[in-house]
Design an enzyme around this catalytic site. Sequence first.
Site, PDB file in Angstrom:
ATOM      1  N   GLU A   1      37.880  40.563  49.189  1.00 57.30           N
ATOM      2  CA  GLU A   1      38.156  39.250  49.777  1.00 57.30           C
ATOM      3  C   GLU A   1      39.668  39.150  49.993  1.00 57.30           C
ATOM      4  O   GLU A   1      40.437  39.333  49.049  1.00 57.30           O
ATOM      5  CB  GLU A   1      37.667  38.144  48.840  1.00 57.30           C
ATOM      6  CG  GLU A   1      36.147  38.089  48.741  1.00 57.30           C
ATOM      7  CD  GLU A   1      35.628  37.016  47.792  1.00 57.30           C
ATOM      8  OE1 GLU A   1      34.557  36.446  48.060  1.00 57.30           O
ATOM      9  OE2 GLU A   1      36.277  36.739  46.765  1.00 57.30           O
TER      10      GLU A   1
ATOM     11  N   SER B   1      40.292  35.766  40.035  1.00 59.50           N
ATOM     12  CA  SER B   1      38.936  35.427  40.467  1.00 59.50           C
ATOM     13  C   SER B   1      38.761  33.928  40.594  1.00 59.50           C
ATOM     14  O   SER B   1      37.758  33.472  41.132  1.00 59.50           O
ATOM     15  CB  SER B   1      37.908  36.002  39.497  1.00 59.50           C
ATOM     16  OG  SER B   1      38.275  35.776  38.173  1.00 59.50           O
TER      17      SER B   1
ATOM     18  N   HIS C   1      40.988  40.115  46.389  1.00 57.48           N
ATOM     19  CA  HIS C   1      40.015  40.006  45.297  1.00 57.48           C
ATOM     20  C   HIS C   1      39.002  41.146  45.371  1.00 57.48           C
ATOM     21  O   HIS C   1      38.237  41.225  46.336  1.00 57.48           O
ATOM     22  CB  HIS C   1      39.325  38.634  45.354  1.00 57.48           C
ATOM     23  CG  HIS C   1      38.427  38.391  44.188  1.00 57.48           C
ATOM     24  ND1 HIS C   1      37.239  37.715  44.276  1.00 57.48           N
ATOM     25  CD2 HIS C   1      38.543  38.744  42.885  1.00 57.48           C
ATOM     26  CE1 HIS C   1      36.670  37.670  43.094  1.00 57.48           C
ATOM     27  NE2 HIS C   1      37.436  38.292  42.232  1.00 57.48           N
TER      28      HIS C   1
ATOM     29  N   ASN D   1      32.363  34.579  44.300  1.00 58.97           N
ATOM     30  CA  ASN D   1      32.212  33.891  43.011  1.00 58.97           C
ATOM     31  C   ASN D   1      31.713  32.462  43.162  1.00 58.97           C
ATOM     32  O   ASN D   1      31.025  31.937  42.284  1.00 58.97           O
ATOM     33  CB  ASN D   1      33.532  33.904  42.234  1.00 58.97           C
ATOM     34  CG  ASN D   1      33.759  35.235  41.531  1.00 58.97           C
ATOM     35  OD1 ASN D   1      32.821  36.026  41.396  1.00 58.97           O
ATOM     36  ND2 ASN D   1      34.970  35.491  41.104  1.00 58.97           N
TER      37      ASN D   1
END
Length: 309
Positions: free
Chosen positions: A177, A144, A165, A215
Amino acid sequence: MAFVTHRLSRGFSSSAVRHVVIKNITIIGGGQMGAGIAQVAAATGHTVTLVDQHENILKKSVAGIEGGLKRVVKKMFADKPEAGTAFIQNVMKNVSISTDAASAVQSTDLVLEAIVENLKVKQSLFGGLDKVAPSHAIFASNTSSLPIADIASATGRLDRFGGLHFFNPVPVMKLVEVIATSSTSQETFDSLLNFSKALGKTPVSCKDTPGFIVNRLLVPYMMEAIRLTERGHGSREDIDTAMKLGAGYPMGPFELLDYVGLDTAKFIMDGWSAVDPGNPLFAPSEMLNKLVAEGKYGKKTGEGFYKYK
Ligand code: 3HC
């Protein structure tokens, strides 16, 4: 292994390339993310080997996958419980477990890592597997926050290395992702993109930048919620209610922090702060640091911003 040929599509010069059709996958790490990805991959007809160092973790992973499938089946086969049981049995046939990563990757198309967020540990894992995995196999990390290029640097397959991700809970969250480094080949990128679609997910293309897309936006937002309470500008309950009812978010920022894990949030922030210490978005929070120091990581430890049974 199978290949398909198609046209280049990521701003590269136009010529036909082949990409690997990913069917056999090895997931390293039997935690919540690894097990969630295994569940989705197996349910969409992929052959999955889930690897962890410990047999007892793998037993929990399998129980978690079966539990997740039961939730799916409850909806899919509401009126046909026998068909639901058969579905689960068929999906579980696609899942095997192993504590031996080197033998698990022998005939794999993709090695996907979802282990501890530690660069050296990830480098050591991939460096070792690079020597034994088939040459066509793609390596990907579900990190992450760590740069994909740094993890890939431990291997000799920079062109066959990318990021995938996923989001928690994996069976529910529809996004993946897909991250390309400057060395990721178009063929690899397309394979990862198509694999994400084959899982029933919607992929977005990301650069190898801190936090990618989600994120990078979500973590500073959650940190600002903590700072809001630190300044005495709102209680955690009111902030959660406000964001759920005022912005339509399924969880408020404190609920989400507890769900994601305060240790994970702190790890991400500390990493970003180390590379960009002057950025106020990445400033540390005393409240977060204290909770983590006390071992209150959120839902998984029974207490974070809230207490859980
Ligand atoms: N397998 C299959 N289905 C599952 C499941 C699983 N493991 N877990 C939940 N579900 C299904 C349920 O069956 C239910 O389906 P239904 O609505 O069709 O009956 C649905 O998901 C909702 O589950 P619940 O009813 O148990 O709970 P909620 O309605 O309260 O939703 C939630 C829970 C999906 C977690 C929702 O609160 C949510 O979307 N929260 C935000 C999650 C989020 O933002 N995640 C991203 C975090 S960031 C991240 O992961 C990145 C990392 O790098 C930090």
